[in-house]
Design a protein around this motif. Structure first.
Motif, PDB file in Angstrom:
ATOM      1  N   ILE A  33      -3.074   8.570 -14.618  1.00 19.65           N
ATOM      2  CA  ILE A  33      -3.882   8.977 -13.461  1.00 19.65           C
ATOM      3  C   ILE A  33      -4.047  10.495 -13.542  1.00 19.65           C
ATOM      4  O   ILE A  33      -3.050  11.219 -13.699  1.00 19.65           O
ATOM      5  N   HIS A  56       0.793  -1.242   0.000  1.00 18.59           N
ATOM      6  CA  HIS A  56       0.000   0.000   0.000  1.00 18.59           C
ATOM      7  C   HIS A  56       0.826   1.292   0.000  1.00 18.59           C
ATOM      8  O   HIS A  56       0.392   2.297  -0.551  1.00 18.59           O
ATOM      9  N   CYS A  70      -5.925  -3.733  -6.060  1.00 18.16           N
ATOM     10  CA  CYS A  70      -5.448  -2.427  -6.546  1.00 18.16           C
ATOM     11  C   CYS A  70      -6.392  -1.308  -6.104  1.00 18.16           C
ATOM     12  O   CYS A  70      -5.937  -0.223  -5.715  1.00 18.16           O
ATOM     13  N   ALA A  71      -7.691  -1.585  -6.140  1.00 19.56           N
ATOM     14  CA  ALA A  71      -8.670  -0.558  -5.750  1.00 19.56           C
ATOM     15  C   ALA A  71      -8.528  -0.211  -4.266  1.00 19.56           C
ATOM     16  O   ALA A  71      -8.606   0.970  -3.882  1.00 19.56           O
ATOM     17  N   GLY A 115      -1.276   6.466  -2.884  1.00 18.02           N
ATOM     18  CA  GLY A 115      -2.161   5.296  -2.958  1.00 18.02           C
ATOM     19  C   GLY A 115      -2.438   4.911  -4.409  1.00 18.02           C
ATOM     20  O   GLY A 115      -2.353   3.738  -4.790  1.00 18.02           O
ATOM     21  N   LYS A 116      -2.740   5.927  -5.202  1.00 16.23           N
ATOM     22  CA  LYS A 116      -3.059   5.661  -6.617  1.00 16.23           C
ATOM     23  C   LYS A 116      -1.824   5.203  -7.397  1.00 16.23           C
ATOM     24  O   LYS A 116      -1.911   4.322  -8.249  1.00 16.23           O
ATOM     25  N   THR A 117      -0.673   5.800  -7.084  1.00 14.84           N
ATOM     26  CA  THR A 117       0.541   5.369  -7.799  1.00 14.84           C
ATOM     27  C   THR A 117       0.968   3.976  -7.330  1.00 14.84           C
ATOM     28  O   THR A 117       1.423   3.155  -8.133  1.00 14.84           O
ATOM     29  N   CYS A 136       1.903   9.640 -12.188  1.00 16.44           N
ATOM     30  CA  CYS A 136       0.516   9.819 -12.639  1.00 16.44           C
ATOM     31  C   CYS A 136       0.476   9.979 -14.150  1.00 16.44           C
ATOM     32  O   CYS A 136      -0.353   9.376 -14.834  1.00 16.44           O
ATOM     33  N   ALA A 187      -5.491   1.889  -3.919  1.00 18.25           N
ATOM     34  CA  ALA A 187      -5.704   3.225  -4.500  1.00 18.25           C
ATOM     35  C   ALA A 187      -6.456   4.147  -3.547  1.00 18.25           C
ATOM     36  O   ALA A 187      -6.188   5.345  -3.499  1.00 18.25           O
ATOM     37  N   CYS A 188      -7.402   3.592  -2.769  1.00 16.97           N
ATOM     38  CA  CYS A 188      -8.214   4.465  -1.902  1.00 16.97           C
ATOM     39  C   CYS A 188      -7.805   4.391  -0.438  1.00 16.97           C
ATOM     40  O   CYS A 188      -8.541   4.880   0.430  1.00 16.97           O
ATOM     41  N   ALA A 235      -1.071   1.648  -6.408  1.00 13.84           N
ATOM     42  CA  ALA A 235      -2.006   0.726  -7.073  1.00 13.84           C
ATOM     43  C   ALA A 235      -1.548   0.439  -8.500  1.00 13.84           C
ATOM     44  O   ALA A 235      -1.645  -0.704  -8.974  1.00 13.84           O
ATOM     45  N   ALA A 236      -1.041   1.472  -9.179  1.00 17.00           N
ATOM     46  CA  ALA A 236      -0.550   1.279 -10.554  1.00 17.00           C
ATOM     47  C   ALA A 236       0.652   0.328 -10.572  1.00 17.00           C
ATOM     48  O   ALA A 236       0.762  -0.534 -11.446  1.00 17.00           O
TER      49      ALA A 236
END
Ligand code: DGI
Ligand code: FE
Ligand code: FE
Length: 193
Positions: free
Chosen positions: A71, A51, A104-105, A86-88, A66, A108-109, A90-91
């Motif tokens: 993103i 994470h 991944c979701a 978080g989003k990076t 991003c 990401a959150c 997840a990628a």
């Protein structure tokens, strides 16, 4: 198994300083929550260990990632680019480690939560907050609530986080508000009636 021993070691070797014991703590807490609340232990542990894999990167490096992964940062994320970790992460989990979309979701959150959080999203968000190396005020109350209800513990985390963000004059992400409203609208409360 999503993360075999070799993969887990490789991921852990990318975590520097405090992030290493923190991520192991999140893994232990995520395992405990998944067992307690009928979550998928394997997915919870994989999400936990990955994470914060990009948390050490600078705001500019977050924005570069991003761009690389398509993103699109919102206004709050542009100002607080570290929030994008978080989003990076997840990628990276998707492209470098082949993690399934629900893992991944959740990654990401994990910083904001979102409306309609899944059991896996809740496990990671809460585990990140209550893991054993955390010692901020209110963490014991969150741990106590987490023994009985993930939703009540989650709402408590949002109360603390929102109060702290407002006190520090920080902007609030729309997903943080959406997650909070979702709990309120479900009639969740953490104080005893
Ligand atoms: O990465 P960790 O430190 O383990 O934890 P995290 O991913 O939950 O990140 C915590 C940070 O994120 C903390 O400094 C508060 C910030 N944060 C969470 N929600 C919001 C936020 N910051 C802003 N500005 N707005 C939010 O809605
Ligand atoms: Fe994080
Ligand atoms: Fe974390």
């Amino acid at each position: 198994m999503l993360c075999n021993d070799e993969m887990r070691k490789g991921i852990l070797s990318r975590l520097k300083g405090y992030r290493y014991p923190h991520s192991l703590g999140v893994e232990r807490a995520a395992r405990w929550l998944a067992e307690r609340y009928g979550g998928d232990v394997d997915k919870a542990c994989a999400a936990a260990i990955l994470h914060d894999i990009t948390k050490h990167l600078s705001p500019q490096e977050q924005l570069n990632l991003c761009e690389k992964y398509g993103i699109i940062p919102c206004a709050v994320e542009k100002k607080e680019a570290k929030m994008l970790h978080g989003k990076t992460a997840a990628a990276i989990a998707r492209t470098e480690y082949g993690m399934p979309e629900d893992v991944c979701a959740a990654i990401a959150c994990h910083t904001t939560g979102r409306a309609g959080m899944t059991v896996l999203d809740k496990i990671l968000y809460l585990a990140d907050y209550i893991e054993e190396t955390r010692d901020f005020s209110g963490v014991d109350k969150a741990r106590e609530l987490a023994q009985h209800s993930m939703d009540r513990a989650l709402l408590y985390c949002y109360d603390q986080t929102l109060t702290d963000l407002v006190a520090r004059g920080k902007s609030i992400h729309s997903d943080t508000i959406a997650a909070y409203n979702d709990l309120i609208w479900q009639g969740i409360h953490w104080r005893d009636e």
